[in-house]
Design a protein around this motif. Structure first.
Motif, PDB file in Angstrom:
ATOM      1  N   THR A  18      28.153  22.032  47.152  1.00  0.00           N
ATOM      2  CA  THR A  18      29.132  23.251  47.406  1.00  0.00           C
ATOM      3  C   THR A  18      29.863  23.107  46.012  1.00  0.00           C
ATOM      4  OG1 THR A  18      30.599  21.094  48.471  1.00  0.00           O
ATOM      5  CG2 THR A  18      29.516  22.545  49.719  1.00  0.00           C
ATOM      6  N   THR A  19      30.212  22.451  45.284  1.00  0.00           N
ATOM      7  CA  THR A  19      31.051  22.190  44.410  1.00  0.00           C
ATOM      8  C   THR A  19      30.126  21.975  42.491  1.00  0.00           C
ATOM      9  OG1 THR A  19      31.326  19.680  43.957  1.00  0.00           O
ATOM     10  CG2 THR A  19      33.297  21.315  45.038  1.00  0.00           C
ATOM     11  N   GLU A  20      30.461  22.961  41.580  1.00  0.00           N
ATOM     12  CA  GLU A  20      29.427  22.411  40.445  1.00  0.00           C
ATOM     13  C   GLU A  20      28.840  21.064  39.856  1.00  0.00           C
ATOM     14  OE1 GLU A  20      28.874  24.669  36.617  1.00  0.00           O
ATOM     15  OE2 GLU A  20      31.331  24.321  37.121  1.00  0.00           O
ATOM     16  N   SER A  21      29.811  20.117  39.762  1.00  0.00           N
ATOM     17  CA  SER A  21      29.273  18.499  39.611  1.00  0.00           C
ATOM     18  C   SER A  21      29.417  17.493  41.160  1.00  0.00           C
ATOM     19  CB  SER A  21      31.298  17.901  38.972  1.00  0.00           C
ATOM     20  OG  SER A  21      32.195  18.109  39.303  1.00  0.00           O
ATOM     21  N   GLY A  22      29.209  18.720  42.017  1.00  0.00           N
ATOM     22  CA  GLY A  22      29.295  17.327  42.962  1.00  0.00           C
ATOM     23  C   GLY A  22      27.359  17.151  43.247  1.00  0.00           C
ATOM     24  N   THR A  23      26.959  16.613  43.961  1.00  0.00           N
ATOM     25  CA  THR A  23      26.115  16.344  43.980  1.00  0.00           C
ATOM     26  C   THR A  23      24.854  17.275  45.357  1.00  0.00           C
ATOM     27  OG1 THR A  23      27.261  13.533  45.188  1.00  0.00           O
ATOM     28  CG2 THR A  23      24.781  14.676  45.545  1.00  0.00           C
ATOM     29  N   LYS A  88      27.187  28.620  46.705  1.00  0.00           N
ATOM     30  CA  LYS A  88      26.888  27.896  46.696  1.00  0.00           C
ATOM     31  C   LYS A  88      26.664  27.654  44.570  1.00  0.00           C
ATOM     32  CE  LYS A  88      26.934  26.429  50.765  1.00  0.00           C
ATOM     33  NZ  LYS A  88      28.321  26.037  51.264  1.00  0.00           N
ATOM     34  N   PHE A  89      26.300  26.312  44.659  1.00  0.00           N
ATOM     35  CA  PHE A  89      26.530  26.104  43.231  1.00  0.00           C
ATOM     36  C   PHE A  89      25.221  25.874  42.947  1.00  0.00           C
ATOM     37  CE2 PHE A  89      30.168  25.747  42.956  1.00  0.00           C
ATOM     38  CZ  PHE A  89      30.940  26.500  41.307  1.00  0.00           C
ATOM     39  N   TRP A  90      23.835  26.155  42.310  1.00  0.00           N
ATOM     40  CA  TRP A  90      22.610  25.881  42.150  1.00  0.00           C
ATOM     41  C   TRP A  90      22.299  25.249  41.790  1.00  0.00           C
ATOM     42  CZ3 TRP A  90      19.920  26.510  47.091  1.00  0.00           C
ATOM     43  CH2 TRP A  90      20.627  27.607  47.739  1.00  0.00           C
ATOM     44  N   LYS A  91      20.333  24.756  40.969  1.00  0.00           N
ATOM     45  CA  LYS A  91      19.684  24.048  39.807  1.00  0.00           C
ATOM     46  C   LYS A  91      18.545  24.214  40.209  1.00  0.00           C
ATOM     47  CE  LYS A  91      21.680  20.586  38.242  1.00  0.00           C
ATOM     48  NZ  LYS A  91      22.215  19.538  37.996  1.00  0.00           N
ATOM     49  N   VAL A  92      17.855  24.798  39.436  1.00  0.00           N
ATOM     50  CA  VAL A  92      16.649  25.079  39.631  1.00  0.00           C
ATOM     51  C   VAL A  92      16.135  23.483  37.963  1.00  0.00           C
ATOM     52  CG1 VAL A  92      14.017  25.430  38.677  1.00  0.00           C
ATOM     53  CG2 VAL A  92      16.550  26.996  39.790  1.00  0.00           C
ATOM     54  N   LEU A  93      15.669  22.548  38.637  1.00  0.00           N
ATOM     55  CA  LEU A  93      14.947  20.988  37.974  1.00  0.00           C
ATOM     56  C   LEU A  93      13.638  21.118  38.205  1.00  0.00           C
ATOM     57  CD1 LEU A  93      16.472  18.597  36.682  1.00  0.00           C
ATOM     58  CD2 LEU A  93      15.752  17.421  39.447  1.00  0.00           C
TER      59      LEU A  93
END
Length: 137
Positions: A18-23, A88-93
């Motif tokens: 929900t936040t850029e620096s969140g979990t 939302k903030f998304w990350k492809v890891l």
């Protein structure tokens, strides 16, 4: 990590927060990740004095990103609830620790079904920010 022969896509994750620096939490069940990024549009800067067309690099045009996901019930419910929530903030890891992160709106669609096939759905992300490329520590 030094990669000499290439990198297998296994263990690639699609995560959201929900936040850029969140979990970040793993959506789970992702089968495919689309191309990330896009070619810049070209801007015509040709003048009447020129003998051939000239261009400069314009803004990058990024399409919606479609992730195919295996239906597991809870992952569909989670993704579907995001359609009406704030972006939302998304990350492809990736397995080597590299990642691409961005903010995006969400749309979900159920995929076609067939005899003896896994149920799947597609998470469509509409990017709202630039892509950030990085690596985890």
């Amino acid at each position: 990590m030094t990669i000499e022969s290439g990198l297998l896509s296994a263990q690639t994750l699609l995560q959201y927060s929900t936040t850029e620096s969140g979990t970040y939490s793993d959506l789970g069940g992702v089968q495919s990740v689309p191309e990330i990024g896009g070619a810049p549009e070209k801007v015509d800067v040709t003048t009447l004095a020129d003998t051939q067309k000239k261009y400069i690099k314009g803004l990058q045009d990024t399409d919606n990103m479609e992730f195919k996901v295996v239906y597991r019930g809870s992952n569909f419910t989670t993704a579907k609830a995001m359609e009406t929530a704030a972006s939302k903030f998304w990350k492809v890891l990736y397995p080597d620790g590299s990642f691409v992160s961005f903010k995006a709106g969400v749309t979900v669609k159920r995929d076609a079904t067939e005899v003896n096939g896994a149920l799947t759905f597609t998470v469509i992300l509409t990017p709202e920010t630039d892509f950030t490329y990085g690596t985890t520590a």
